[in-house]
Design a protein around this motif. Structure first.
Motif, short mmCIF file in Angstrom:
data_model
loop_
_atom_site.label_atom_id
_atom_site.label_comp_id
_atom_site.label_asym_id
_atom_site.label_seq_id
_atom_site.Cartn_x
_atom_site.Cartn_y
_atom_site.Cartn_z
N ASP A 65 20.52 -5.13 39.35
CA ASP A 65 21.10 -6.56 39.33
C ASP A 65 20.68 -7.20 38.13
O ASP A 65 21.68 -7.84 37.44
N ASN A 69 22.75 -12.54 38.64
CA ASN A 69 23.21 -13.50 39.69
C ASN A 69 23.04 -14.81 38.99
O ASN A 69 23.82 -15.78 39.54
N THR A 73 26.86 -15.35 36.29
CA THR A 73 27.66 -16.48 36.88
C THR A 73 27.94 -17.42 36.03
O THR A 73 28.90 -18.18 36.13
N LYS A 97 25.57 -2.31 35.36
CA LYS A 97 24.90 -2.31 36.73
C LYS A 97 25.05 -0.94 37.34
O LYS A 97 24.04 -0.27 37.92
N ASN A 136 24.78 -3.65 46.42
CA ASN A 136 24.56 -4.52 45.51
C ASN A 136 25.54 -4.44 44.04
O ASN A 136 26.02 -5.52 43.77
N VAL A 141 28.59 -10.79 43.81
CA VAL A 141 28.55 -12.26 44.49
C VAL A 141 28.76 -13.26 43.21
O VAL A 141 29.34 -14.28 43.16
N TRP A 142 28.16 -12.73 42.30
CA TRP A 142 28.02 -13.56 40.78
C TRP A 142 29.44 -13.92 40.35
O TRP A 142 29.56 -14.87 40.03
N GLN A 145 31.00 -16.39 42.79
CA GLN A 145 30.26 -17.83 42.75
C GLN A 145 30.60 -18.56 41.30
O GLN A 145 31.00 -19.73 41.44
N THR A 230 13.18 -12.47 37.30
CA THR A 230 13.27 -11.85 38.90
C THR A 230 12.48 -10.75 38.92
O THR A 230 12.06 -10.72 40.07
N GLN A 275 21.58 -22.78 44.18
CA GLN A 275 22.83 -22.07 43.66
C GLN A 275 23.87 -23.17 43.24
O GLN A 275 24.48 -22.70 42.18
#
Length: 434
Positions: A65, A69, A73, A97, A136, A141-142, A145, A230, A275
């Motif tokens: 990751d 994230n 984003t 990644k 992942n 998702v990033w 978002q 993280t 978030q």
């Protein structure tokens, strides 16, 4: 700012929060549905083995990751109106990644080949790695978002997780099928990722290109401090299950893992708030630090009350919640939940202090250093605490580490004068020591 613009900003924030609440709910609540069934079918020991494997593989998830994230984003939000720049960013992140995923798999193969405790269950680690880490990587998702298209992500994620839940109930019928159970628990990410890749070109005009070396270096540099933070958080959250498994036995891991999943599910109710408001505070701070201070002051009050109520309810009803979710055989988890019951309040507060204030006000290095120090402190504490008190020692360590992080951030922000300006509403000129 015109009144219509203010209304639009508030509406967008509320929509994002609502979408993220649903997403986090599926991430935490749907797995809780399968835990009582898996414990009964697989047995507490096999459930503990799966939990230990998932905790170990989480280190590789953090590596793959790389803090994107948050860092990616933010960049997506900036570039979303420029198709070419957005495609360049998307491609660079996916290349990095993928590279970290391959590197992690090589490291995993070395560990399972050379370390006896991992070699005995090598198929379990391979399956969980492929399901969790590959999932992942392919599930961006990033990107969704940053594009503020979280509704699409919610549909994909919930659908995929529901498929996983149905398959677990349909095909996991005996203790010998723990490998299948492990794959299905994490494998829903792969299905969601594949579906996401299909719709990405339609929602963001994004396509794969060959990223330049400059773009790759920029993306790596931008995510570095977030990655350190993280990874450090992973030390004092994920390492508790991992080290508990190395020191004790699968049953203790099962009891602790169940308790932690419950506490993290309640704590997860604050994640959508964090978030959704992170880019909003970033925009405020870039224009007017005083406006950002006012917003954060209100956030501290409202979120503080909300999370304190959650913590008190978790402590008071720990016994009933454990019995309802996991069954009477998990009575040993009740005291663990009570030790960690204040985490929703503490983690909610340190998210405001760290992510919302430090990262948005240019204190990335300070933020990552705090998390590194607390992570090392947690590792040094959990070993003697676990040897002394078993799973209860791990639960105590989790709370102490999170509380230490929060207090450290409070002390630093107070010394810099930032906390006083936020809480007291004092006007600032935007300059302070870092």
């Amino acid at each position: 700012m015109p009144e219509n613009a203010i209304v639009n900003v508030r509406q967008r924030l509320l929509n994002n929060m609502a979408s993220l609440f649903v997403l986090q709910g599926s991430n935490y609540l749907l797995p809780l549905i399968t835990i009582p069934y898996l414990v009964r079918v697989l047995g507490l020991d096999n459930f503990g083995r799966i939990s230990f494997a998932q905790a170990f593989i989480q280190y590789f998830v953090v590596l793959a990751d790389y803090g994107f994230n948050l860092s990616a984003t933010r960049e997506v939000a900036i570039r979303r109106n420029d198709s070419e720049r957005l495609s360049s960013l998307f491609s660079a992140v996916m290349v990095i990644k993928t590279g970290f995923m391959v590197l992690g798999f090589i490291l995993l193969l070395l560990v399972v080949a050379l370390v006896p405790i991992f070699k005995r269950d090598w198929p379990l680690y391979i399956i969980v790695y492929l399901a969790a880490v590959f999932g992942n990587v392919v599930l961006p998702v990033w990107l969704f978002q940053g594009l503020e298209r979280m509704r699409s992500m919610i549909v994909l994620t919930i659908f995929s997780r529901l498929v996983g839940v149905v398959l677990i109930f349909a095909y996991v019928r005996s203790s010998g099928e723990y490998l299948l159970a492990a794959g299905l628990q994490s494998g829903s990410l792969i299905l969601a990722g594949v579906l996401a890749c299909i719709i990405i070109p339609r929602i963001g005009r994004v396509h794969l290109v060959c990223p330049t070396f400059t773009e790759l270096r920029s993306v790596l540099s931008d995510g570095w401090h977030v990655f350190l933070g993280t990874a450090s958080v992973c030390l004092f959250t994920n390492s508790n299950v991992f080290l508990l498994g190395l020191i004790t036995n699968p049953s203790s891991v099962g009891y602790f893992s169940a308790a932690e999943k419950l506490v993290r599910a309640v704590t997860g109710l604050t994640i959508p708030i964090a978030q959704a408001i992170y880019p909003h505070i970033a925009a405020l701070a870039s224009n007017s630090r005083d406006a950002a201070y006012v917003f954060i002051r209100r956030l501290i009050r409202l979120q503080g009350i909300f999370t304190l109520v959650l913590s008190l309810l978790l402590f008071l009803f720990a016994g009933q919640l454990v019995a309802l979710l996991f069954g009477n055989q998990f009575k040993a988890s009740i005291v663990l939940v009570k030790w960690m019951a204040l985490l929703p309040f503490v983690i909610g507060l340190n998210n405001i202090l760290g992510t919302q204030i430090m990262l948005n006000f240019g204190m990335q290095k300070t933020f990552s250093r705090i998390l590194i120090v607390v992570g090392v402190f947690s590792i040094g504490l959990i070993i003697p605490m676990t040897l002394w008190l078993d799973a209860e020692g791990a639960a105590i360590t989790v709370f102490v580490a999170e509380f230490t992080q929060t207090m450290t951030m409070i002390v630093i922000l107070k010394r810099l004068g930032i906390l006083s300006m936020i809480l007291n509403g004092t006007s600032s000129d935007g300059s302070y020591a870092r």
